[in-house]
Scaffold this motif. Structure first.
Motif, PDB file in Angstrom:
ATOM      1  N   GLN A 306      -3.718   0.926  -1.413  1.00  0.00           N
ATOM      2  CA  GLN A 306      -4.967   0.315  -0.955  1.00  0.00           C
ATOM      3  C   GLN A 306      -5.691   1.169   0.076  1.00  0.00           C
ATOM      4  O   GLN A 306      -6.878   0.974   0.318  1.00  0.00           O
ATOM      5  CB  GLN A 306      -4.680  -1.063  -0.369  1.00  0.00           C
ATOM      6  CG  GLN A 306      -4.249  -2.085  -1.407  1.00  0.00           C
ATOM      7  CD  GLN A 306      -4.029  -3.454  -0.821  1.00  0.00           C
ATOM      8  OE1 GLN A 306      -3.735  -3.592   0.371  1.00  0.00           O
ATOM      9  NE2 GLN A 306      -4.168  -4.484  -1.639  1.00  0.00           N
ATOM     10  N   GLY A 307      -4.976   2.105   0.688  1.00  0.00           N
ATOM     11  CA  GLY A 307      -5.603   2.973   1.679  1.00  0.00           C
ATOM     12  C   GLY A 307      -6.289   4.162   1.042  1.00  0.00           C
ATOM     13  O   GLY A 307      -6.212   4.403  -0.167  1.00  0.00           O
ATOM     14  N   GLU A 308      -6.973   4.916   1.870  1.00  0.00           N
ATOM     15  CA  GLU A 308      -7.713   6.084   1.389  1.00  0.00           C
ATOM     16  C   GLU A 308      -6.805   7.277   1.121  1.00  0.00           C
ATOM     17  O   GLU A 308      -7.221   8.242   0.480  1.00  0.00           O
ATOM     18  CB  GLU A 308      -8.784   6.469   2.424  1.00  0.00           C
ATOM     19  CG  GLU A 308      -9.842   5.413   2.642  1.00  0.00           C
ATOM     20  CD  GLU A 308     -10.666   5.148   1.395  1.00  0.00           C
ATOM     21  OE1 GLU A 308     -10.843   6.081   0.586  1.00  0.00           O
ATOM     22  OE2 GLU A 308     -11.113   3.997   1.223  1.00  0.00           O
ATOM     23  N   GLN A 309      -5.563   7.208   1.641  1.00  0.00           N
ATOM     24  CA  GLN A 309      -4.698   8.368   1.499  1.00  0.00           C
ATOM     25  C   GLN A 309      -4.121   8.504   0.095  1.00  0.00           C
ATOM     26  O   GLN A 309      -3.575   9.543  -0.259  1.00  0.00           O
ATOM     27  CB  GLN A 309      -3.547   8.311   2.517  1.00  0.00           C
ATOM     28  CG  GLN A 309      -2.542   7.189   2.296  1.00  0.00           C
ATOM     29  CD  GLN A 309      -2.939   5.923   3.010  1.00  0.00           C
ATOM     30  OE1 GLN A 309      -4.115   5.669   3.206  1.00  0.00           O
ATOM     31  NE2 GLN A 309      -1.940   5.133   3.394  1.00  0.00           N
ATOM     32  N   GLU A 310      -4.207   7.467  -0.719  1.00  0.00           N
ATOM     33  CA  GLU A 310      -3.677   7.533  -2.078  1.00  0.00           C
ATOM     34  C   GLU A 310      -4.641   8.290  -2.986  1.00  0.00           C
ATOM     35  O   GLU A 310      -5.795   7.892  -3.163  1.00  0.00           O
ATOM     36  CB  GLU A 310      -3.462   6.116  -2.624  1.00  0.00           C
ATOM     37  CG  GLU A 310      -3.107   6.052  -4.097  1.00  0.00           C
ATOM     38  CD  GLU A 310      -1.682   6.502  -4.384  1.00  0.00           C
ATOM     39  OE1 GLU A 310      -1.307   6.532  -5.564  1.00  0.00           O
ATOM     40  OE2 GLU A 310      -0.936   6.823  -3.433  1.00  0.00           O
ATOM     41  N   VAL A 311      -4.184   9.379  -3.561  1.00  0.00           N
ATOM     42  CA  VAL A 311      -4.976  10.173  -4.508  1.00  0.00           C
ATOM     43  C   VAL A 311      -4.267  10.142  -5.852  1.00  0.00           C
ATOM     44  O   VAL A 311      -3.098  10.541  -5.956  1.00  0.00           O
ATOM     45  CB  VAL A 311      -5.136  11.631  -4.028  1.00  0.00           C
ATOM     46  CG1 VAL A 311      -5.932  12.438  -5.047  1.00  0.00           C
ATOM     47  CG2 VAL A 311      -5.804  11.673  -2.662  1.00  0.00           C
ATOM     48  N   LEU A 312      -4.942   9.623  -6.865  1.00  0.00           N
ATOM     49  CA  LEU A 312      -4.343   9.508  -8.193  1.00  0.00           C
ATOM     50  C   LEU A 312      -4.264  10.877  -8.866  1.00  0.00           C
ATOM     51  O   LEU A 312      -5.203  11.672  -8.786  1.00  0.00           O
ATOM     52  CB  LEU A 312      -5.158   8.554  -9.062  1.00  0.00           C
ATOM     53  CG  LEU A 312      -5.240   7.096  -8.599  1.00  0.00           C
ATOM     54  CD1 LEU A 312      -6.173   6.319  -9.517  1.00  0.00           C
ATOM     55  CD2 LEU A 312      -3.871   6.454  -8.543  1.00  0.00           C
ATOM     56  N   SER A 313      -3.152  11.120  -9.524  1.00  0.00           N
ATOM     57  CA  SER A 313      -2.995  12.347 -10.329  1.00  0.00           C
ATOM     58  C   SER A 313      -3.423  12.028 -11.759  1.00  0.00           C
ATOM     59  O   SER A 313      -2.600  11.778 -12.652  1.00  0.00           O
ATOM     60  CB  SER A 313      -1.536  12.821 -10.292  1.00  0.00           C
ATOM     61  OG  SER A 313      -1.133  13.100  -8.965  1.00  0.00           O
ATOM     62  N   VAL A 314      -4.728  11.983 -11.944  1.00  0.00           N
ATOM     63  CA  VAL A 314      -5.287  11.542 -13.220  1.00  0.00           C
ATOM     64  C   VAL A 314      -5.211  12.665 -14.247  1.00  0.00           C
ATOM     65  O   VAL A 314      -5.526  13.827 -13.949  1.00  0.00           O
ATOM     66  CB  VAL A 314      -6.751  11.093 -13.033  1.00  0.00           C
ATOM     67  CG1 VAL A 314      -7.386  10.748 -14.368  1.00  0.00           C
ATOM     68  CG2 VAL A 314      -6.818   9.910 -12.086  1.00  0.00           C
ATOM     69  N   GLU A 315      -4.795  12.295 -15.465  1.00  0.00           N
ATOM     70  CA  GLU A 315      -4.746  13.256 -16.566  1.00  0.00           C
ATOM     71  C   GLU A 315      -4.838  12.496 -17.878  1.00  0.00           C
ATOM     72  O   GLU A 315      -4.476  11.314 -17.956  1.00  0.00           O
ATOM     73  CB  GLU A 315      -3.449  14.062 -16.516  1.00  0.00           C
ATOM     74  CG  GLU A 315      -2.184  13.213 -16.598  1.00  0.00           C
ATOM     75  CD  GLU A 315      -0.927  14.025 -16.440  1.00  0.00           C
ATOM     76  OE1 GLU A 315      -0.135  14.058 -17.402  1.00  0.00           O
ATOM     77  OE2 GLU A 315      -0.753  14.628 -15.363  1.00  0.00           O
ATOM     78  N   PRO A 316      -5.346  13.140 -18.946  1.00  0.00           N
ATOM     79  CA  PRO A 316      -5.387  12.484 -20.263  1.00  0.00           C
ATOM     80  C   PRO A 316      -3.971  12.165 -20.729  1.00  0.00           C
ATOM     81  O   PRO A 316      -3.106  13.039 -20.753  1.00  0.00           O
ATOM     82  CB  PRO A 316      -6.070  13.508 -21.165  1.00  0.00           C
ATOM     83  CG  PRO A 316      -6.783  14.431 -20.232  1.00  0.00           C
ATOM     84  CD  PRO A 316      -5.945  14.485 -18.988  1.00  0.00           C
ATOM     85  N   ASP A 354      -3.394   7.959 -14.159  1.00  0.00           N
ATOM     86  CA  ASP A 354      -2.223   8.516 -13.488  1.00  0.00           C
ATOM     87  C   ASP A 354      -1.011   7.905 -14.197  1.00  0.00           C
ATOM     88  O   ASP A 354      -0.699   6.724 -14.005  1.00  0.00           O
ATOM     89  CB  ASP A 354      -2.235   8.132 -12.011  1.00  0.00           C
ATOM     90  CG  ASP A 354      -1.074   8.737 -11.230  1.00  0.00           C
ATOM     91  OD1 ASP A 354      -0.023   9.018 -11.847  1.00  0.00           O
ATOM     92  OD2 ASP A 354      -1.214   8.915 -10.009  1.00  0.00           O
ATOM     93  N   PRO A 355      -0.302   8.653 -15.031  1.00  0.00           N
ATOM     94  CA  PRO A 355       0.770   8.075 -15.856  1.00  0.00           C
ATOM     95  C   PRO A 355       1.878   7.417 -15.042  1.00  0.00           C
ATOM     96  O   PRO A 355       2.425   6.390 -15.454  1.00  0.00           O
ATOM     97  CB  PRO A 355       1.285   9.269 -16.669  1.00  0.00           C
ATOM     98  CG  PRO A 355       0.813  10.478 -15.944  1.00  0.00           C
ATOM     99  CD  PRO A 355      -0.451  10.103 -15.270  1.00  0.00           C
ATOM    100  N   ASN A 356       2.224   7.989 -13.911  1.00  0.00           N
ATOM    101  CA  ASN A 356       3.300   7.416 -13.101  1.00  0.00           C
ATOM    102  C   ASN A 356       2.917   6.045 -12.547  1.00  0.00           C
ATOM    103  O   ASN A 356       3.724   5.114 -12.541  1.00  0.00           O
ATOM    104  CB  ASN A 356       3.662   8.365 -11.951  1.00  0.00           C
ATOM    105  CG  ASN A 356       4.303   9.645 -12.437  1.00  0.00           C
ATOM    106  OD1 ASN A 356       5.053   9.642 -13.435  1.00  0.00           O
ATOM    107  ND2 ASN A 356       4.026  10.760 -11.768  1.00  0.00           N
ATOM    108  N   ARG A 357       1.674   5.915 -12.069  1.00  0.00           N
ATOM    109  CA  ARG A 357       1.232   4.645 -11.519  1.00  0.00           C
ATOM    110  C   ARG A 357       1.087   3.573 -12.611  1.00  0.00           C
ATOM    111  O   ARG A 357       1.473   2.413 -12.421  1.00  0.00           O
ATOM    112  CB  ARG A 357      -0.092   4.819 -10.772  1.00  0.00           C
ATOM    113  CG  ARG A 357       0.058   5.470  -9.393  1.00  0.00           C
ATOM    114  CD  ARG A 357       0.948   4.654  -8.512  1.00  0.00           C
ATOM    115  NE  ARG A 357       0.951   5.145  -7.126  1.00  0.00           N
ATOM    116  CZ  ARG A 357       1.713   4.649  -6.167  1.00  0.00           C
ATOM    117  NH1 ARG A 357       2.547   3.658  -6.443  1.00  0.00           N
ATOM    118  NH2 ARG A 357       1.664   5.139  -4.948  1.00  0.00           N
TER     119      ARG A 357
END
Length: 473
Positions: A306-316, A354-357
């Protein structure tokens, strides 16, 4: 449709239309009243006065030609017509209309005239073929009716008065409608748009998005309301940030002592010198420390997402493979409980995630379904293309389901639909809140439908990858 169920915009429009056209109706009725009561009343008084003045010039006895000529001389210089009738029972030849010899006055009216009373008649006169206002003045002496003075003016009905004005009135109504539409649209937008914006912002705040604000363009009551709303949103956002910071700090501080408690309890459990009752107490300490460690990890995870520090590792990512991979670890326990898992997936769908999330969300949802299902129940997983750029994941079970009251609170921190069942399986009450935060972080939506005793359906919508983002073969 009930008035209470109308939107505020419709209520304002209804008020403006009712006020405008109600004003027109009142104006028409007022003009009609003035015409009937003021104009006609004034004319009646004038005719009575004229009749009385002429009657004073009559000498008792048979009407002479000189009196008749003086009375009827008014006809050449005025719209008021005066005719002297010598035989009141029938219309005499002195009236310039066709004579049908019908009774001109009734017997009752004759008695009134003999008593010196005046008669006032208004309405359609067949002999004159139009509406008239007439005053009949008796020429009487010693209860002998020598004749009457028939004084009248043509009058128009209210319909005749307004008939020439109908085109102008219609044009006026059309012009008023255009003006009302243009000014009303601006006015209702001015009044309702800030309220609508505030309503949408309130829904976002209720959903946990405390960054929502309303624009302020005026300094009136609406502007002051918007300013108060923004102050409230600022206070809520600060309070939520303080709460998240507090939970994060407390959770972080608890991690180290909990790890010590858990580690030492594991060491003690391996000590063969402990008595059985001591091992039981140490086992309780170990289990509770393990549960607290999961709770602390979940709190830190939620605060991070929920915080700003989380950056998603987005990938197809090929979603069908990710769903199968997440469900694979639960197949043995599902077979053991006699629960069937059914899969129907479109293998061509590639999502930008982000596959892990997302795998974390799938683990949480499948695990929840298993916990609420019994032998003979089933869990169905489907993956379809909802729209051109949106895919839909649905996880449906035929388990215990939830009540409507539970659905309202679903997603709140530490909320459990079944406290005893959740504690049995070691739940922290944060899984649904974490899943919701992860999906919203992906600009997606998650929706729950459930009925007690009939199972639960969870629907997740996620953006899919563009062709340029998809991996090459």
């Amino acid at each position: 449709m009930k008035w209470n169920s109308w939107s505020f915009h419709k209520k304002v429009w209804a008020f403006l239309l009712t006020f405008t056209y109600g004003s027109i109706l009142v104006s028409v009725l007022l003009v009609s009243y003035i015409y009937q009561e003021v104009y006609v009343g004034t004319e009646e008084e004038r005719l009575l006065s004229l009749g009385r003045n002429l009657a004073t010039q009559h000498t008792p006895g048979e009407l002479n030609e000189d009196f008749i000529q003086r009375a009827e001389a008014h006809n050449d210089v005025s719209t008021t017509q005066i005719y002297v009738v010598q035989n009141p029972r029938e219309l005499s030849a002195c009236l310039p209309f066709e004579i049908d010899y019908q009774t001109f006055i009734s017997e009752e009216e004759r008695r009134q005239l003999l008593n010196g009373e005046y008669l006032v008649k208004m309405g359609y006169e067949e002999r004159i073929d139009r509406n008239v206002l007439a005053v009949v003045t008796p020429l009487v002496e010693d209860r002998v009716l020598d004749g009457i003075l028939y004084v009248y003016v043509p009058v128009s009905s209210i319909q005749e008065v307004f008939l020439p004005a109908v085109p102008v009135l219609v044009l006026l109504i059309l012009v008023l409608f255009v003006i009302l539409y243009l000014s009303g649209s601006r006015f209702t937008t001015y009044v309702t748009k800030p309220l609508t914006t505030m309503q949408l912002a309130t829904k976002k705040i209720a959903a946990g998005d405390f960054s929502s604000r309303v624009p302020i363009h005026t300094s009136d009551e609406l502007g002051q309301l918007g300013h108060s709303f923004n102050e409230m949103a600022n206070a809520l956002e600060k309070e939520d940030l303080r709460k998240q910071t507090f939970l994060s700090n407390v959770s972080h501080e608890l991690r180290t002592p909990l790890s010590y408690v858990k580690g030492y309890s594991e060491v003690l459990l391996e000590d063969e010198q402990l008595r059985e009752d001591q091992k039981e107490f140490v086992s309780i300490i170990h289990n509770e420390s393990d549960r607290l460690s999961k709770l602390v990890n979940d709190l830190l995870d939620l605060a991070k997402i929920q915080g700003e520090q989380e950056v998603l590792s987005v990938e197809p990512t090929v979603l069908s493979a990710l769903i199968d991979e997440a469900a694979a670890s639960y197949l043995p326990s599902a077979r053991k409980k006699g629960i069937e898992i059914i899969t129907s997936s479109d293998e061509s769908i590639i999502a930008l995630i982000d596959p892990n999330r997302i795998k974390q969300v799938l683990h949480n949802l499948i695990q929840n379904s298993l916990h609420h299902c019994q032998s003979g129940d089933s869990i169905t997983r489907t993956l379809t293309l909802e729209r051109a750029n949106i895919c839909k994941i649905m996880i449906t079970d035929t388990g215990a389901g939830m009540s409507k009251e539970a659905l309202v609170h679903l997603g709140e921190r530490f909320y459990r639909t079944d406290d005893a069942r959740t504690r049995k399986y070691g739940g922290t009450g944060l899984g649904v809140a974490i899943s919701k935060a992860i999906i919203e972080k992906h600009n997606g939506t998650i929706h729950y439908e459930s009925e007690l005793g009939k199972g639960t359906t969870v629907t997740i919508c996620l953006p899919i990858a563009d062709e340029k983002d998809q991996p090459n073969d």
